[in-house]
Design an enzyme around this catalytic site. Structure first.
Site, mmCIF file in Angstrom:
data_model
loop_
_atom_site.group_PDB
_atom_site.id
_atom_site.type_symbol
_atom_site.label_atom_id
_atom_site.label_comp_id
_atom_site.label_asym_id
_atom_site.label_seq_id
_atom_site.Cartn_x
_atom_site.Cartn_y
_atom_site.Cartn_z
ATOM 1 N N PHE A 12 7.349 7.921 4.078
ATOM 2 C CA PHE A 12 6.553 8.692 5.054
ATOM 3 C C PHE A 12 6.862 8.265 6.493
ATOM 4 O O PHE A 12 7.501 8.996 7.254
ATOM 5 C CB PHE A 12 5.074 8.513 4.682
ATOM 6 C CG PHE A 12 4.075 8.959 5.699
ATOM 7 C CD1 PHE A 12 4.184 10.199 6.328
ATOM 8 C CD2 PHE A 12 2.969 8.154 5.998
ATOM 9 C CE1 PHE A 12 3.234 10.615 7.250
ATOM 10 C CE2 PHE A 12 2.019 8.566 6.915
ATOM 11 C CZ PHE A 12 2.151 9.787 7.555
ATOM 12 N N ILE A 13 6.460 7.061 6.858
ATOM 13 C CA ILE A 13 6.643 6.638 8.258
ATOM 14 C C ILE A 13 8.126 6.415 8.550
ATOM 15 O O ILE A 13 8.645 6.814 9.598
ATOM 16 C CB ILE A 13 5.835 5.355 8.548
ATOM 17 C CG1 ILE A 13 4.347 5.592 8.270
ATOM 18 C CG2 ILE A 13 6.029 4.894 9.995
ATOM 19 C CD1 ILE A 13 3.491 4.332 8.288
ATOM 20 N N THR A 101 8.238 -6.416 -4.157
ATOM 21 C CA THR A 101 8.828 -5.682 -3.027
ATOM 22 C C THR A 101 8.339 -6.226 -1.681
ATOM 23 O O THR A 101 9.137 -6.500 -0.781
ATOM 24 C CB THR A 101 8.512 -4.171 -3.134
ATOM 25 O OG1 THR A 101 9.293 -3.647 -4.206
ATOM 26 C CG2 THR A 101 8.850 -3.435 -1.851
ATOM 27 N N THR A 131 0.383 -3.784 8.578
ATOM 28 C CA THR A 131 -0.816 -2.946 8.513
ATOM 29 C C THR A 131 -2.046 -3.677 9.058
ATOM 30 O O THR A 131 -2.117 -4.910 9.010
ATOM 31 C CB THR A 131 -1.065 -2.560 7.043
ATOM 32 O OG1 THR A 131 -2.349 -1.955 6.927
ATOM 33 C CG2 THR A 131 -1.055 -3.776 6.115
ATOM 34 N N ASP A 132 -3.028 -2.884 9.488
ATOM 35 C CA ASP A 132 -4.297 -3.494 9.930
ATOM 36 C C ASP A 132 -5.083 -4.067 8.740
ATOM 37 O O ASP A 132 -6.022 -4.835 8.930
ATOM 38 C CB ASP A 132 -5.154 -2.477 10.698
ATOM 39 C CG ASP A 132 -5.521 -1.226 9.905
ATOM 40 O OD1 ASP A 132 -5.097 -1.096 8.744
ATOM 41 O OD2 ASP A 132 -6.235 -0.359 10.458
ATOM 42 N N GLU A 133 -4.693 -3.684 7.508
ATOM 43 C CA GLU A 133 -5.466 -4.141 6.335
ATOM 44 C C GLU A 133 -5.394 -5.650 6.135
ATOM 45 O O GLU A 133 -6.212 -6.224 5.418
ATOM 46 C CB GLU A 133 -4.999 -3.424 5.062
ATOM 47 C CG GLU A 133 -5.156 -1.929 5.172
ATOM 48 C CD GLU A 133 -5.245 -1.199 3.838
ATOM 49 O OE1 GLU A 133 -5.320 -1.859 2.790
ATOM 50 O OE2 GLU A 133 -5.232 0.033 3.856
ATOM 51 N N TYR A 156 -2.359 -5.200 -2.313
ATOM 52 C CA TYR A 156 -1.482 -4.623 -1.283
ATOM 53 C C TYR A 156 -1.605 -5.402 0.024
ATOM 54 O O TYR A 156 -0.617 -5.895 0.576
ATOM 55 C CB TYR A 156 -1.810 -3.137 -1.048
ATOM 56 C CG TYR A 156 -1.250 -2.603 0.257
ATOM 57 C CD1 TYR A 156 0.130 -2.473 0.431
ATOM 58 C CD2 TYR A 156 -2.079 -2.258 1.333
ATOM 59 C CE1 TYR A 156 0.661 -2.005 1.638
ATOM 60 C CE2 TYR A 156 -1.564 -1.794 2.531
ATOM 61 C CZ TYR A 156 -0.197 -1.669 2.679
ATOM 62 O OH TYR A 156 0.329 -1.218 3.869
ATOM 63 N N LYS A 160 1.087 -7.805 2.036
ATOM 64 C CA LYS A 160 1.548 -7.566 3.408
ATOM 65 C C LYS A 160 1.229 -8.794 4.286
ATOM 66 O O LYS A 160 2.034 -9.186 5.131
ATOM 67 C CB LYS A 160 0.885 -6.313 3.997
ATOM 68 C CG LYS A 160 1.309 -5.004 3.368
ATOM 69 C CD LYS A 160 2.767 -4.638 3.568
ATOM 70 C CE LYS A 160 3.130 -4.313 4.992
ATOM 71 N NZ LYS A 160 4.539 -3.805 5.094
ATOM 72 N N ASN A 185 -4.342 3.556 9.909
ATOM 73 C CA ASN A 185 -3.955 4.654 9.004
ATOM 74 C C ASN A 185 -3.157 5.737 9.726
ATOM 75 O O ASN A 185 -3.621 6.269 10.736
ATOM 76 C CB ASN A 185 -5.197 5.326 8.414
ATOM 77 C CG ASN A 185 -5.860 4.461 7.370
ATOM 78 O OD1 ASN A 185 -6.332 3.374 7.670
ATOM 79 N ND2 ASN A 185 -5.898 4.939 6.138
ATOM 80 N N LYS A 195 -2.186 9.665 -1.090
ATOM 81 C CA LYS A 195 -3.031 9.177 -0.003
ATOM 82 C C LYS A 195 -4.041 10.265 0.356
ATOM 83 O O LYS A 195 -3.791 11.450 0.144
ATOM 84 C CB LYS A 195 -2.175 8.825 1.222
ATOM 85 C CG LYS A 195 -0.987 7.893 0.931
ATOM 86 C CD LYS A 195 -1.369 6.449 0.831
ATOM 87 C CE LYS A 195 -0.286 5.548 0.267
ATOM 88 N NZ LYS A 195 0.953 5.493 0.979
ATOM 89 N N PRO A 211 -11.878 13.705 -5.145
ATOM 90 C CA PRO A 211 -12.570 12.469 -5.551
ATOM 91 C C PRO A 211 -12.887 11.547 -4.377
ATOM 92 O O PRO A 211 -12.026 10.812 -3.893
ATOM 93 C CB PRO A 211 -11.559 11.811 -6.502
ATOM 94 C CG PRO A 211 -10.225 12.332 -6.064
ATOM 95 C CD PRO A 211 -10.432 13.656 -5.409
ATOM 96 N N ASN A 255 -14.965 8.595 6.042
ATOM 97 C CA ASN A 255 -14.191 9.448 5.136
ATOM 98 C C ASN A 255 -14.829 10.816 4.937
ATOM 99 O O ASN A 255 -14.155 11.842 4.989
ATOM 100 C CB ASN A 255 -14.033 8.763 3.769
ATOM 101 C CG ASN A 255 -13.079 7.580 3.838
ATOM 102 O OD1 ASN A 255 -12.302 7.461 4.782
ATOM 103 N ND2 ASN A 255 -13.145 6.706 2.848
ATOM 104 N N GLY A 289 -13.007 -3.626 -4.372
ATOM 105 C CA GLY A 289 -12.694 -4.376 -3.135
ATOM 106 C C GLY A 289 -12.522 -3.477 -1.918
ATOM 107 O O GLY A 289 -11.833 -3.851 -0.963
#
Ligand code: NAD
Ligand code: DAU
Length: 350
Positions: A12-13, A101, A131-133, A156, A160, A185, A195, A211, A255, A289
């Protein structure tokens, strides 16, 4: 810098970054290294595939020998590293792919670059896209700054975070010219429809349930993907080695509000009476989580390097919906086969 390796360029990016670099810098040779997992798709790059400064290499960053030989052969001047397993839900389902990976793959690239640049690190760059995560979750107040302590919650984000630590350690220990950015995001064309935004557009098209995890109150900070690609261009050329830059849209949405806005635009573009697809909203079991809120403070990037988002959310969101509705063949291609199986497994018990 002439030979630039971009990893994950079919994703994607990555595909937006490859396109920007190939078109904007005809004097650079751009090498796109991608394993072409379910998330990588060369259709994303059809418009640049015949450009003389674009080269595609199929390969796995986890394969140490392959990566070492590739760097020996091409003597890349710089690396922009985007290849990753990127979907949080999959990391809950199958964490080891993320460990290999995102951690081992990043370590392989760092070692290979260190080896070929050993005599002189000057003039090189190793740019790691993160990522900000990694910062974990915010409550209702506050923002992530570059010094916010790391507190990842999913396999994930933990993978990272590990890779970020390695990139910093290789700068501090070996003097490698490394830089990191942590972005919020992204949304826009070519995002794999696992996503939130493309998944929901695809489900509306097929009149499938939407969902919503938990109560839909989790908050994300959305940035148009081309603005992220421009930030990557800025940081790649002007960022300071050893530094980290936060990238974000200053654009927070709960969301459920984002989903309602999405439904409004999709229904409008499909010519449906307003509210038609609202009935598809289905509240399901929450993600394990699940981080409550992300919000990025991108002041450092704005004040030191002059980057700011250029696409207003209303415009970017509209363009994004339009792109997916005009590219339903792309949606069909990428969601056929293995993805169907994944979808059934992932959402069966929710
Ligand atoms: P994506 O899943 O769409 O694309 C990832 C790409 O990496 C794919 O083309 C895939 O084939 C390739 N890849 C995966 N494993 C590989 C391997 N072992 N060897 C070589 N190639 C491999 O991901 P994305 O959303 O474009 O994210 C790109 C990067 O940006 C990731 O590092 C991600 O952590 C980071 N990021 C993403 C977001 C977001 O909102 N999507 C936000 C901030 C940071
Ligand atoms: O913050 C940056 C991160 O953004 C990137 O590092 C990740 O690679 C990228 O996938 C994204 O992670 P999120 O988990 O925030 O994105 P996702 O689209 O999976 O989910 C967005 C929000 O929507 C999140 O709160 C979970 C929720 N959600 C998601 C899906 C797929 C749902 O409610 N239902 C869904 O079916």
């Amino acid at each position: 810098m002439e030979k630039i390796l971009i990893t994950g360029g079919a994703g994607f990016i990555g595909s937006h970054v490859v396109r920007l670099f190939v078109n904007k810098y005809p004097h650079y040779q751009i090498y796109n290294l991608d394993k072409l997992t379910y998330a990588g798709n060369l259709e994303n790059l059809k418009d640049v595939e015949n450009k003389p400064n674009y080269h595609f290499i199929k390969g796995d960053i986890v394969d140490t020998n392959f990566i070492n030989q590739l760097f020996e052969k091409h003597q890349f001047d710089a690396v922009i590293h985007l290849a990753a397993e990127s979907h949080v839900d999959r990391s809950i389902h199958a964490p080891m792919d993320f460990i290999y990976t995102n951690i081992v793959g990043t370590a392989n690239l760092l070692n290979a670059a260190k080896n070929i640049w050993a005599e002189n690190m000057e003039g090189h760059r190793f740019y790691h896209i993160s990522t900000d995560e990694v910062y974990g979750s915010l409550g209702n107040e506050g923002v992530f700054v570059e010094t916010t302590p790391y507190s990842p919650h999913s396999p994930y984000s933990a993978s990272k975070a590990s890779s970020d630590h390695l990139v910093r350690a290789y700068h501090d220990t070996f003097g490698m010219p490394n830089v990191i950015s942590n972005c919020s995001n992204n949304y826009g064309p070519n995002q794999f429809p696992e996503k939130l935004i493309p998944l929901f557009i695809n489900n509306i098209l097929h009149k499938k349930p939407l969902p919503v995890y938990g109560k839909g109150l989790n908050v994300r900070d959305w940035l148009y993907v081309e603005d992220h690609a421009k930030a990557i261009d800025t940081i790649f050329h002007n960022g300071k080695s050893g530094e980290t830059y936060n990238v974000g849209g200053n654009n927070e949405w709960a969301n459920i509000d984002l989903i309602k806005k999405l439904i409004e635009i999709v229904d409008e573009q499909l010519g449906n009476p307003q509210g038609t697809s609202l009935s598809l909203i289905t509240y399901v079991k929450d993600r394990a989580g699940h981080d409550l809120r992300y919000a990025i403070d991108a002041t450092k990037l704005r004040t030191t390097l002059g980057w700011e988002p250029t696409i207003k959310f209303a415009e970017g969101f509209y363009l994004t919906v339009k792109w997916y509705l005009n590219n339903q063949e792309w949606l069909q291609h990428v969601t056929s086969g293995d993805y169907q199986k994944y979808y059934e497994e992932m959402y069966a018990n929710r």
